[in-house]
Design an enzyme around this catalytic site. Structure first.
Site, PDB file in Angstrom:
ATOM      1  N   ASN A   1      -1.915  -0.222   7.382  1.00  0.00           N
ATOM      2  CA  ASN A   1      -1.447  -1.588   7.656  1.00  0.00           C
ATOM      3  C   ASN A   1      -0.597  -2.185   6.549  1.00  0.00           C
ATOM      4  OD1 ASN A   1      -3.485  -2.070   5.866  1.00  0.00           O
ATOM      5  ND2 ASN A   1      -4.770  -3.268   7.255  1.00  0.00           N
TER       6      ASN A   1
ATOM      7  N   THR B   1      -5.996  -7.969  10.211  1.00  0.00           N
ATOM      8  CA  THR B   1      -6.234  -6.663   9.591  1.00  0.00           C
ATOM      9  C   THR B   1      -5.603  -5.538  10.423  1.00  0.00           C
ATOM     10  OG1 THR B   1      -8.283  -7.458   8.605  1.00  0.00           O
ATOM     11  CG2 THR B   1      -8.034  -5.066   8.778  1.00  0.00           C
TER      12      THR B   1
ATOM     13  N   GLU C   1      -9.522  -9.826  -8.073  1.00  0.00           N
ATOM     14  CA  GLU C   1      -8.549  -8.761  -7.865  1.00  0.00           C
ATOM     15  C   GLU C   1      -7.418  -8.821  -8.889  1.00  0.00           C
ATOM     16  OE1 GLU C   1      -7.599  -9.072  -3.679  1.00  0.00           O
ATOM     17  OE2 GLU C   1      -9.573  -8.316  -3.113  1.00  0.00           O
TER      18      GLU C   1
ATOM     19  N   PHE D   1     -15.533   3.998   7.165  1.00  0.00           N
ATOM     20  CA  PHE D   1     -14.155   4.329   6.796  1.00  0.00           C
ATOM     21  C   PHE D   1     -13.899   4.202   5.296  1.00  0.00           C
ATOM     22  CE2 PHE D   1     -14.286  -0.155   8.135  1.00  0.00           C
ATOM     23  CZ  PHE D   1     -13.773  -0.793   7.016  1.00  0.00           C
TER      24      PHE D   1
ATOM     25  N   ARG E   1       2.270  -7.389   9.090  1.00  0.00           N
ATOM     26  CA  ARG E   1       1.624  -6.273   9.794  1.00  0.00           C
ATOM     27  C   ARG E   1       2.076  -6.180  11.239  1.00  0.00           C
ATOM     28  NH1 ARG E   1      -4.361  -7.275   7.108  1.00  0.00           N
ATOM     29  NH2 ARG E   1      -4.174  -5.835   5.355  1.00  0.00           N
TER      30      ARG E   1
ATOM     31  N   ARG F   1      -2.009 -14.650   3.480  1.00  0.00           N
ATOM     32  CA  ARG F   1      -2.806 -14.059   4.570  1.00  0.00           C
ATOM     33  C   ARG F   1      -2.183 -14.389   5.928  1.00  0.00           C
ATOM     34  NH1 ARG F   1      -6.835 -10.143   3.629  1.00  0.00           N
ATOM     35  NH2 ARG F   1      -7.470 -10.649   5.733  1.00  0.00           N
TER      36      ARG F   1
ATOM     37  N   HIS G   1      -1.898  -5.294   1.326  1.00  0.00           N
ATOM     38  CA  HIS G   1      -3.179  -5.936   1.017  1.00  0.00           C
ATOM     39  C   HIS G   1      -2.896  -7.328   0.470  1.00  0.00           C
ATOM     40  CE1 HIS G   1      -7.168  -6.702  -0.676  1.00  0.00           C
ATOM     41  NE2 HIS G   1      -6.506  -7.222  -1.695  1.00  0.00           N
TER      42      HIS G   1
ATOM     43  N   TYR H   1     -12.429  -2.261  -3.339  1.00  0.00           N
ATOM     44  CA  TYR H   1     -12.938  -2.368  -1.961  1.00  0.00           C
ATOM     45  C   TYR H   1     -14.465  -2.344  -1.905  1.00  0.00           C
ATOM     46  CZ  TYR H   1      -8.301  -1.879   0.195  1.00  0.00           C
ATOM     47  OH  TYR H   1      -7.006  -2.088   0.632  1.00  0.00           O
TER      48      TYR H   1
ATOM     49  N   LYS I   1       0.831  -1.205   0.000  1.00  0.00           N
ATOM     50  CA  LYS I   1       0.000   0.000   0.000  1.00  0.00           C
ATOM     51  C   LYS I   1       0.878   1.273   0.000  1.00  0.00           C
ATOM     52  CE  LYS I   1      -3.988  -2.140   2.352  1.00  0.00           C
ATOM     53  NZ  LYS I   1      -4.845  -2.087   3.562  1.00  0.00           N
TER      54      LYS I   1
END
Ligand code: IDP
Ligand code: MG
Length: 154
Positions: free
Chosen positions: A115, A94, A131, A60, A105, A88, A118, A52, A12
């Site tokens: 964070n 998250t 995606e 948010f 993270r 993951r 993705h 998203y 990100k």
């Protein structure tokens, strides 16, 4: 290899700004995953909203779209056995504050809204294909054999 799979991963804007691209790519390389696509890009607003879209009713959402479009990201596709779930697991939760040390993270972030990374959700049906399609054309993904594959997989 059983369960060979491709998964969408993205450093990100905060990860790019903080100089964490190398660290993050390294972790996936070290794990044995294979990079099959990569693109350093600034996400257009519409694409961010689409990416998203399942969060569009969250309070948010607008801030998330603003953040993810605020600077360039490194979009990637990684391939390997059970890749979506493995990535993951490597990412942590998250919220970085809930992510154990050793996870990306948990090692590299502090705040839920920053964070760093993705990764497609293995619990969301077809998220990885959706995606990957949103970010990459077919000819931007590369099929090739890596020399270490016979030593990574039984
Ligand atoms: P994930 O990134 O671990 O899959 P999701 O629930 O899919 O988590 O949320 C997508 C992104 O939205 C998160 O990575 C985070 O950047 C942001 N986000 C999620 N929940 C919150 C929140 O409560 N406040 C602010 N940002 C959030
Ligand atoms: Mg998610």
């Amino acid at each position: 290899m059983s369960d060979a799979e491709r998964t969408f991963v993205m450093v990100k804007p905060d990860g790019v700004q903080r100089g964490l691209i190398g660290e993050i790519v390294s972790r996936f390389e070290d794990r044995g995953l294979k990079l099959v696509g990569a693109k350093f890009t600034r996400i257009p607003e519409e694409q961010a909203q689409e990416h998203y879209r399942e969060l569009e009713d969250e309070p948010f959402f607008d801030g998330l779209v603003e953040f993810i479009t605020s600077g360039p990201v490194l979009a990637m596709v990684w391939e390997g056995q059970d890749a979506t779930r493995q990535v993951r697991n490597m990412m942590g939760k998250t919220d970085p504050a809930e992510s154990p040390p050793g996870t990306i993270r948990g090692d590299l972030g502090l705040d839920l809204g920053r964070n760093v990374i993705h990764g497609s959700d293995h619990e969301e049906d077809g998220a990885n294909e959706r995606e990957i399609d949103l970010f990459f054309d077919e000819d931007e993904l590369h099929d090739y054999e890596k020399v270490d594959e016979t030593w990574l997989y039984e």
